[in-house]
Design a protein around this motif. Structure first.
Motif, PDB file in Angstrom:
ATOM      1  N   GLY A  21       0.756  -1.262   0.059  1.00  0.00           N
ATOM      2  CA  GLY A  21       0.136   0.009   0.120  1.00  0.00           C
ATOM      3  C   GLY A  21       0.764   1.149  -0.135  1.00  0.00           C
ATOM      4  N   ARG A  57      -4.310   5.108  -5.756  1.00  0.00           N
ATOM      5  CA  ARG A  57      -5.031   4.779  -4.483  1.00  0.00           C
ATOM      6  C   ARG A  57      -5.593   3.337  -4.641  1.00  0.00           C
ATOM      7  NH1 ARG A  57      -2.721   8.723  -3.471  1.00  0.00           N
ATOM      8  NH2 ARG A  57      -3.621  10.806  -2.382  1.00  0.00           N
ATOM      9  N   SER A  58      -5.006   2.482  -5.331  1.00  0.00           N
ATOM     10  CA  SER A  58      -5.367   1.202  -5.539  1.00  0.00           C
ATOM     11  C   SER A  58      -4.088   0.313  -5.615  1.00  0.00           C
ATOM     12  CB  SER A  58      -6.580   0.955  -6.681  1.00  0.00           C
ATOM     13  OG  SER A  58      -5.805   1.258  -7.689  1.00  0.00           O
ATOM     14  N   PRO A  59      -4.515  -1.185  -5.227  1.00  0.00           N
ATOM     15  CA  PRO A  59      -5.679  -1.820  -4.769  1.00  0.00           C
ATOM     16  C   PRO A  59      -6.009  -1.351  -3.513  1.00  0.00           C
ATOM     17  CG  PRO A  59      -3.563  -3.095  -4.661  1.00  0.00           C
ATOM     18  CD  PRO A  59      -3.185  -1.868  -5.488  1.00  0.00           C
ATOM     19  N   LYS A  60      -7.271  -1.258  -3.272  1.00  0.00           N
ATOM     20  CA  LYS A  60      -7.851  -0.589  -1.963  1.00  0.00           C
ATOM     21  C   LYS A  60      -7.574  -1.515  -0.849  1.00  0.00           C
ATOM     22  CE  LYS A  60     -12.004   1.231  -4.196  1.00  0.00           C
ATOM     23  NZ  LYS A  60     -13.596   1.398  -4.095  1.00  0.00           N
ATOM     24  N   VAL A 109      -3.758  -0.335   0.309  1.00  0.00           N
ATOM     25  CA  VAL A 109      -3.924   1.157   0.699  1.00  0.00           C
ATOM     26  C   VAL A 109      -4.475   1.060   2.178  1.00  0.00           C
ATOM     27  CG1 VAL A 109      -4.622   3.487  -0.032  1.00  0.00           C
ATOM     28  CG2 VAL A 109      -3.775   2.214  -1.824  1.00  0.00           C
ATOM     29  N   ALA A 129      -3.927  -8.533  -3.466  1.00  0.00           N
ATOM     30  CA  ALA A 129      -3.550  -6.923  -3.626  1.00  0.00           C
ATOM     31  C   ALA A 129      -1.762  -6.639  -3.578  1.00  0.00           C
ATOM     32  CB  ALA A 129      -3.794  -6.196  -2.342  1.00  0.00           C
ATOM     33  N   THR A 171      -0.813  -7.856  -7.369  1.00  0.00           N
ATOM     34  CA  THR A 171      -1.043  -6.735  -8.002  1.00  0.00           C
ATOM     35  C   THR A 171      -0.054  -5.351  -8.080  1.00  0.00           C
ATOM     36  OG1 THR A 171      -3.553  -7.114  -7.889  1.00  0.00           O
ATOM     37  CG2 THR A 171      -2.847  -5.030  -8.793  1.00  0.00           C
TER      38      THR A 171
END
Length: 320
Positions: free
Chosen positions: A179, A188-191, A194, A252, A255
């Motif tokens: 994050g 601002r992603s992956p949520k 973050v 995440a 990613t």
């Protein structure tokens, strides 16, 4: 002709780093019969009653530990509390009270301070602790200094790991680091990643459970798994080897790693700010539910991954 002897340049904090600074300062400090554990662990342990008192202090600086354009006041307050509650958890204990030192510029909206305090108190209430005092002052940037006070039925230090022990982790690993990497690049992603950086979720029940299960050493993962295990290995005078196949990086993390073209295990092994726990257990111990065995302890020194030195930074370093 007179020759002047050159004066050597003084050693700086940046040259010796966080733990070099701590060592230099600690050498100037005294101790006493009530000090059961002094500087150098996740918390101090002072003999103030039948079980003693755990005490830990942390400092959060705007621009260094948090940014107002990345996180809300409520999230920053939550994180400030979690960082300190985690230190007590890492000793096998539970926090009972906290104090806050708060510095802020005069033009900071009062609503920001109130929202920060609300997030702080709500997080502390998760373990039954509350803010019992503190201090405020003016500052050019926001400074949050927190002292956590707690107790433990059985205190677990960093220096008890023994050859033959198992190494196990509990809680998130790598998600907050991913994050931070995303936010640092304007995403601002992956949520999930973050959100993990903004608000950690320490496994508060796991510290006392590990202590009851016979953990020989324990620390929280604040600077990175390898970096924090390095403190355990040094304090215990042992070697620790981590099995990278024991980890399954969250989606995440995969990613972010793919987007940055790096190995996702880099976040898992070196990412900080998740505030999970890593502990060592005797091979005969029943590792508590929720913990994952990820390595072993042997004779020697240092931390390795699959038997080899890790190629790269092992975690966060102050003044780097």
């Amino acid at each position: 002709m007179t020759h002047r002897r050159s004066t050597p340049e003084p050693t700086t904090i940046g040259e010796i780093g966080e733990f070099g600074l701590i060592d230099a300062v600690v050498r100037q400090l005294g101790t006493g019969p009530l000090v059961l554990i002094g500087p150098g662990d996740d918390a101090a342990h002072v003999a103030t009653g039948p079980e003693g008192t755990l005490i830990s202090t942390d400092l959060l600086i705007e621009g260094r530990h948090f940014r107002r354009d990345w996180s809300s006041a409520h999230e920053i307050g939550t994180k400030a509390a979690a960082c300190n509650l985690s230190d007590i958890n890492a000793m096998g204990g539970t926090a009972t009270a906290l104090t806050i030192g708060f510095g802020a510029p005069a033009d900071l909206p009062i609503e920001w301070a109130v929202d920060m305090a609300r997030g702080f108190e709500e997080e502390a209430a998760r373990v039954g602790a509350h803010v019992v005092g503190g201090d405020v002052t003016s500052s050019e940037t926001i400074v949050i200094a927190v002292t956590a006070i707690g107790e433990a039925a059985r205190v677990v230090r960093r220096d008890g790991a023994q050859p033959g022990d198992l190494v196990a982790v509990v809680g998130r690993t790598g998600l907050a680091g991913a994050g931070f990497a995303a936010l640092s690049r304007g995403f601002r992603s992956p949520k999930a990643a973050v959100a993990a950086h903004r608000v950690p979720e320490p496994p508060y029940e796991a510290g006392p459970e590990a202590a009851a299960a016979g953990a020989t050493s324990m620390t929280d993962i604040s600077d990175g798994l390898l970096a924090d295990l390095g403190h355990v290995a040094e304090a215990s005078a042992v070697a620790i080897d981590i099995d990278p196949t024991a980890f399954t990086p969250p989606e995440a993390v995969l990613t972010v790693a793919e987007a940055l073209q790096i190995d996702p295990l880099t976040f898992v092994l070196t990412g900080g700010d998740d505030y999970g726990l890593v502990a060592t257990f005797p091979p005969s111990a029943l590792v508590p539910t929720g913990w994952t065995v990820v390595g072993s302890v042997d004779k020697g020194a240092g931390v390795t991954v699959a038997g080899a030195a890790f190629d790269g930074d092992t975690g966060h370093q102050h003044w780097r």
